[in-house]
Design an enzyme around this catalytic site. Sequence first.
Site, PDB file in Angstrom:
ATOM      1  N   ASP A   1       0.761  -0.973  -0.210  1.00  0.00           N
ATOM      2  CA  ASP A   1       0.155   0.225   0.064  1.00  0.00           C
ATOM      3  C   ASP A   1       0.847   1.199  -0.063  1.00  0.00           C
ATOM      4  OD1 ASP A   1       0.605  -0.949   2.464  1.00  0.00           O
ATOM      5  OD2 ASP A   1      -0.975   0.067   3.756  1.00  0.00           O
TER       6      ASP A   1
ATOM      7  N   GLU B   1      12.612   1.472   7.001  1.00  0.00           N
ATOM      8  CA  GLU B   1      11.720   0.783   6.427  1.00  0.00           C
ATOM      9  C   GLU B   1      11.896   0.402   5.106  1.00  0.00           C
ATOM     10  OE1 GLU B   1       6.850   1.386   5.994  1.00  0.00           O
ATOM     11  OE2 GLU B   1       8.130   2.971   5.874  1.00  0.00           O
TER      12      GLU B   1
END
Length: 527
Positions: free
Chosen positions: A312, A490
């Site tokens: 996403d 991340e």
Amino acid sequence: MLRSRFPFVSLLLLFTFFCCRQSSVDPKEAVENTWQRPEQLYGQFFVDVQMQAVFPDSKTFVDCTPKMEVGKILTNYESAKEATDFDLKEFVLAHFDLPKQYATNFQSDTSRSIQSHINILWDYLTRAADQSVRGSTLIALPESYIVPGGRFGEVYYWDSYFTMLGLAVADKYEMIENMADNFAYVIDTVGHIPNGNRTYYLSRSQPPFFAQIVNLLAEKKGNAIYQRYAEALEKEYQFWTKGEDQLRGAGSSYQRLVRLDENSILARYCDDLDIPRQEAYKEDIEIANENSNRDRKAVYKHLRSGAESGWDFSSRWFDDAQNLETIETTDIIPVDLNALLYSLEMTLAKAGVDVEKYEQKAQARKAAIIEYCWDEENGVFRDYDFIEGNYTTVVSLATVYPLFFEMVSPEQANAVAKVIARDFLKAGGVVSTLNKTGEQWDAPNGWAPLQWMTIQGLRNYGHEELAEQIARRWIDLNIKVYKNTGKLVEKYNVMDMSLEAGGGEYPVQDGFGWTNGVLLKLMSIYE
């Protein structure tokens, strides 16, 4: 065996059972009613906070913990908001505690090796067993767990498997077992593993890696692990395959299932709700407004389902391969999801659960993946748009999943390896897609889970040199950023190692669970 470890869970379910018998309420519904979503708890107050962007990140408010009873907060709000000098943010801060930012403020010492840095970080990313707080969106878990870090202060489903790769290298199997037991607990309680342990995630899951978690534990603890988690594995499978009897002819769909022909049923991502995501409420409404010709509920469902995919967002899900407002996630059969479900079926067979049944289901799924997702001409596995009756236009690293699960012929694996080397391999590893859209799961970004799936998939078919090349480039990039910033993050820009990763709905987060896990695993193999 699992219940003996959590006697209070059994008591909770027993209590729920008797309450439900008296009131004719479904047990799952009864449990979920105690875990209310923020818009259910706070009504118009929730809408006001999110639409007025009290916090720059919409996730902040839904993760806040109330300092008093919800009813009192709402009463105070109705009174206070009429004042001419009313400040909504001040009101929120007076009535809620802000969420903890795990490991964000950790002070790094870059003179340490990166392995030492990660092993020190585990404690900072650990959350103790939860205590339930009335009015909080946190779903309390009975055992400790590792969070990703930054804005992500709860457990995340598919993140956890990749984090566990590093925990295994660090010999932290007790934590792996705790996290597996937490997942078994939520499967037993609500019927599936949510995206994360927040009430606003209950309507969706994430890529189903629970079978891989069980396999990882079994490597250390032996095959008895399969019997221990067999019931949870089967419930996980039932969640993803629920409603087969509702399918009719070719092209029919129901929840997460799609019938493609008489013999082929494959899965899709499909959130149960069609409202804006609570943690991205204002943003989702704005996206729906950008394309007024589309049904708003359909747009919300596609956005939510994109979040269930873990990607996403990515051009994988866009009709025009460029713009988020054209998202159509539920129209698409994802190759990675179905490869994961193939593995779940094979793991159920390994666990001794209806062996013949699940082996047959796995083989039928494999045949359907080859039939609908294998692009012979271009030598890649692709997502399939069952509405259009053709491949989607976007090629992504999801193509490596069938290799990871050893589902393909050597010829198919060789073709995929050629495409990876030619198109996806960049200076810092492999890129998620070849499209630059500004979304975080597109170029120029690389993500730790996709590096691992690609490297191991290639190794499974003897492409050791290419696998090592990817691994060493990724390791070098992680070390470079760590030396320069003291952080593991991340995601990374794998195309230009002088630039940070970017795109998406929030800034790059540090911590970071799955980056730490994959890096430790790769360094244990290649360093």
